[in-house]
Design an enzyme around this catalytic site. Structure first.
Site, PDB file in Angstrom:
ATOM      1  N   CYS A 123     -14.130  35.519 -30.101  1.00 20.89           N
ATOM      2  CA  CYS A 123     -13.552  35.550 -28.744  1.00 20.89           C
ATOM      3  C   CYS A 123     -13.322  34.150 -28.173  1.00 20.89           C
ATOM      4  O   CYS A 123     -12.718  34.006 -27.113  1.00 20.89           O
ATOM      5  CB  CYS A 123     -14.435  36.360 -27.809  1.00 20.89           C
ATOM      6  SG  CYS A 123     -14.873  37.960 -28.475  1.00 20.89           S
ATOM      7  N   HIS A 259     -12.508  34.699 -20.903  1.00 24.83           N
ATOM      8  CA  HIS A 259     -12.400  35.767 -21.900  1.00 24.83           C
ATOM      9  C   HIS A 259     -12.742  37.093 -21.230  1.00 24.83           C
ATOM     10  O   HIS A 259     -13.721  37.184 -20.480  1.00 24.83           O
ATOM     11  CB  HIS A 259     -13.356  35.472 -23.064  1.00 24.83           C
ATOM     12  CG  HIS A 259     -13.609  36.658 -23.932  1.00 24.83           C
ATOM     13  ND1 HIS A 259     -12.587  37.443 -24.434  1.00 24.83           N
ATOM     14  CD2 HIS A 259     -14.774  37.216 -24.383  1.00 24.83           C
ATOM     15  CE1 HIS A 259     -13.116  38.419 -25.152  1.00 24.83           C
ATOM     16  NE2 HIS A 259     -14.431  38.309 -25.134  1.00 24.83           N
ATOM     17  N   ASN A 290     -11.356  44.703 -24.193  1.00 24.68           N
ATOM     18  CA  ASN A 290     -11.769  43.404 -24.729  1.00 24.68           C
ATOM     19  C   ASN A 290     -11.026  43.184 -26.045  1.00 24.68           C
ATOM     20  O   ASN A 290     -11.330  43.824 -27.041  1.00 24.68           O
ATOM     21  CB  ASN A 290     -13.294  43.416 -24.920  1.00 24.68           C
ATOM     22  CG  ASN A 290     -13.833  42.118 -25.513  1.00 24.68           C
ATOM     23  OD1 ASN A 290     -13.120  41.391 -26.204  1.00 24.68           O
ATOM     24  ND2 ASN A 290     -15.098  41.847 -25.265  1.00 24.68           N
TER      25      ASN A 290
HETATM   26  O1  UT7 Z   1     -16.380  39.779 -26.442  1.00 25.71           O
HETATM   27  C1  UT7 Z   1     -17.452  39.318 -27.193  1.00 25.71           C
HETATM   28  C2  UT7 Z   1     -18.661  39.202 -26.395  1.00 25.71           C
HETATM   29  N1  UT7 Z   1     -19.115  40.511 -26.000  1.00 25.71           N
HETATM   30  C3  UT7 Z   1     -19.582  40.699 -24.784  1.00 25.71           C
HETATM   31  O2  UT7 Z   1     -19.543  39.794 -23.993  1.00 25.71           O
HETATM   32  C4  UT7 Z   1     -20.197  42.033 -24.440  1.00 25.71           C
HETATM   33  C5  UT7 Z   1     -21.459  41.826 -23.664  1.00 25.71           C
HETATM   34  N2  UT7 Z   1     -22.192  43.039 -23.379  1.00 25.71           N
HETATM   35  C6  UT7 Z   1     -21.740  43.991 -22.525  1.00 25.71           C
HETATM   36  O3  UT7 Z   1     -20.635  43.902 -22.044  1.00 25.71           O
HETATM   37  C7  UT7 Z   1     -22.668  45.112 -22.153  1.00 25.71           C
HETATM   38  O4  UT7 Z   1     -23.935  44.874 -22.703  1.00 25.71           O
HETATM   39  C8  UT7 Z   1     -22.179  46.529 -22.557  1.00 25.71           C
HETATM   40  C9  UT7 Z   1     -20.961  46.898 -21.725  1.00 25.71           C
HETATM   41  C10 UT7 Z   1     -21.812  46.546 -24.039  1.00 25.71           C
HETATM   42  C11 UT7 Z   1     -23.264  47.564 -22.267  1.00 25.71           C
HETATM   43  O5  UT7 Z   1     -23.598  47.541 -20.898  1.00 25.71           O
HETATM   44  P1  UT7 Z   1     -25.107  47.352 -20.427  1.00 25.71           P
HETATM   45  O6  UT7 Z   1     -25.106  47.413 -18.964  1.00 25.71           O
HETATM   46  O7  UT7 Z   1     -25.661  46.109 -21.062  1.00 25.71           O
HETATM   47  O8  UT7 Z   1     -25.812  48.619 -21.015  1.00 25.71           O
HETATM   48  P2  UT7 Z   1     -27.238  48.700 -21.704  1.00 25.71           P
HETATM   49  O9  UT7 Z   1     -27.112  48.447 -23.147  1.00 25.71           O
HETATM   50  O10 UT7 Z   1     -28.212  47.867 -20.904  1.00 25.71           O
HETATM   51  O11 UT7 Z   1     -27.621  50.188 -21.471  1.00 25.71           O
HETATM   52  C12 UT7 Z   1     -27.923  50.726 -20.154  1.00 25.71           C
HETATM   53  C13 UT7 Z   1     -28.148  52.208 -20.270  1.00 25.71           C
HETATM   54  C14 UT7 Z   1     -29.129  52.604 -21.361  1.00 25.71           C
HETATM   55  O12 UT7 Z   1     -29.804  53.784 -20.916  1.00 25.71           O
HETATM   56  P3  UT7 Z   1     -31.294  53.688 -20.323  1.00 25.71           P
HETATM   57  O13 UT7 Z   1     -32.121  53.070 -21.403  1.00 25.71           O
HETATM   58  O14 UT7 Z   1     -31.173  52.822 -19.097  1.00 25.71           O
HETATM   59  O15 UT7 Z   1     -31.616  55.106 -20.026  1.00 25.71           O
HETATM   60  C15 UT7 Z   1     -28.237  52.947 -22.520  1.00 25.71           C
HETATM   61  O16 UT7 Z   1     -28.830  53.882 -23.396  1.00 25.71           O
HETATM   62  O17 UT7 Z   1     -26.926  52.851 -20.607  1.00 25.71           O
HETATM   63  C16 UT7 Z   1     -27.057  53.557 -21.840  1.00 25.71           C
HETATM   64  N3  UT7 Z   1     -25.809  53.382 -22.570  1.00 25.71           N
HETATM   65  C17 UT7 Z   1     -24.734  54.154 -22.371  1.00 25.71           C
HETATM   66  N4  UT7 Z   1     -24.552  55.221 -21.570  1.00 25.71           N
HETATM   67  C18 UT7 Z   1     -23.334  55.784 -21.583  1.00 25.71           C
HETATM   68  C19 UT7 Z   1     -25.489  52.416 -23.470  1.00 25.71           C
HETATM   69  N5  UT7 Z   1     -24.213  52.574 -23.873  1.00 25.71           N
HETATM   70  C20 UT7 Z   1     -23.729  53.640 -23.215  1.00 25.71           C
HETATM   71  C21 UT7 Z   1     -22.477  54.281 -23.176  1.00 25.71           C
HETATM   72  N6  UT7 Z   1     -22.332  55.351 -22.357  1.00 25.71           N
HETATM   73  N7  UT7 Z   1     -21.431  53.871 -23.928  1.00 25.71           N
END
Ligand code: UT7
Length: 334
Positions: A123, A259, A290
């Site tokens: 990226c 980005h 993305n």
């Molecule tokens: O481009 C290259 C660089 N990449 C990036 O910059 C991406 C960086 N990361 C992100 O953008 C975020 O981490 C994501 C969008 C990928 C995920 O968002 P998040 O707010 O970090 O989610 P999380 O992994 O902290 O998960 C929060 C909650 C969890 O549930 P509990 O444990 O709070 O009950 C996950 O199990 O959301 C749950 N979860 C989902 N729920 C519905 C994780 N993925 C999903 C999903 N749908 N797709």
């Protein structure tokens, strides 16, 4: 005694002459993806800012998308392809280790004598390419450079992985770089942190897949929270360093084009940079997803074409991603 060698000499400065984008036809909604992952339209919008994204057709390649964007960019710049000395493709999704997609693209856009190379910096690839391209113009290696950020990430994601399936998408953004009488590309602030190699990687290598196999073809795998924390904590600092290096204040900016990783990362960077409210911020991720190396030029093209930011204005760009790697600079908009 060694023979005297004539040193290479190029333009005093380089600039971005034009930008163009290619967005594949097929729109993929959150609801469509949620048929395969345990998620919801609401969750995806709230946690990433993505409403929809584009996927390329099965028979549409990285090179095909790049040819489209590069052709438009050359036309917009009014540069004849025969004067292009270097074609660079920032991509991590061209499915051949060799030959490069860039050689194919150079030939197909009519840059038949240009040097051609693919650049793997995920990226951050577009911002890496700006630094390489402008350096080559200043050294005399090329009069004009075509730089394309292009990805077909839909080929490399596991549609059943809810950590990545909703995030990544396809597209191409291209710029033509050329000589300038005035400085128009600021000093790059870039680097890498290989200790976080595992933060964004593949489920297995292609060789492991060949030898051992598996149910899933090698796909992107991401420690989302780890990348999120790094981006929010470190990248605003690098963006501020790029402003300092160019001696440009946040108040003087006409655009902030980070980005398009996640809308919440963009929001956090805007807060950390204390960006004045009058500075337009790229939010192309909402309808584009993305697209890794393509996201900055696609966002730049969309904002310019919509009249949201001025031609000739000053923009701060920053790319960051797998490696982990990053690069930021201040540029004059085409
Ligand atoms: O481009 C290259 C660089 N990449 C990036 O910059 C991406 C960086 N990361 C992100 O953008 C975020 O981490 C994501 C969008 C990928 C995920 O968002 P998040 O707010 O970090 O989610 P999380 O992994 O902290 O998960 C929060 C909650 C969890 O549930 P509990 O444990 O709070 O009950 C996950 O199990 O959301 C749950 N979860 C989902 N729920 C519905 C994780 N993925 C999903 C999903 N749908 N797709």
């Amino acid at each position: 005694m060694s023979a005297a060698i004539t040193p290479s000499r190029g333009a005093n400065y380089a600039r971005i002459l034009s930008v163009a984008g290619y967005r594949p036809e097929r729109v993929v909604t959150n609801d469509e993806l949620c048929e395969r992952i345990d998620s919801s339209d609401e969750w995806i919008r709230e946690r990433s800012g993505i409403i929809e994204r584009r996927y390329a057709a099965p028979d549409e390649s990285v090179a095909d998308m790049a040819v489209n964007a590069a052709g438009q960019a050359l036309e917009r710049a009014g540069v004849d392809p025969s004067r292009v000395g270097l074609v660079m493709l920032a991509t991590v999704t061209h499915p051949f280790p060799t030959p490069s997609a860039a050689a194919d693209v150079a030939h197909r856009i009519g840059a038949t004598t240009a040097a051609a190379i693919d650049l793997s910096a995920a990226c951050a690839g577009f911002c890496y390419g700006i630094e390489f391209g402008s350096s080559v113009i200043r050294s005399g290696g090329a009069e004009y450079v075509v730089l394309v950020g292009v990805e077909k990430l839909s080929d490399w994601i596991d549609p059943d992985d809810r950590g990545t399936a909703f995030l990544f998408a396809d597209g191409a953004g291209a710029v033509v770089l050329g000589p300038s009488d005035e400085p128009a590309i600021g000093p790059v602030v870039w680097g890498s942190d290989g200790s976080q190699l595992e933060a964004i990687t593949m489920t297995q290598s292609l060789i492991d897949y060949k030898l051992v196999g598996g149910e899933i073809f090698p796909a992107l795998e991401m420690q989302g929270q780890q990348v999120f924390r790094w981006a929010v904590g470190e990248m605003a600092k690098k963006a501020a360093e790029a402003l300092d290096a160019a001696a440009v204040s946040a108040d003087d900016l006409d655009a902030f084009i980070p980005h398009q990783a996640n809308m919440r990362i963009t929001d956090a960077m805007v807060r950390a940079l204390k960006l004045p409210e009058h500075v337009p911020v790229a939010r192309d991720i909402a309808h584009t997803g993305n697209t890794s190396a393509a996201s900055i030029p696609l966002a730049m093209q969309a904002m310019l074409d919509a009249g949201e930011i001025p031609h000739g204005g000053t923009a701060l760009v920053i790319g960051f991603g797998a490696g982990l790697v990053y690069a930021a600079q201040v540029v004059t908009l085409p």
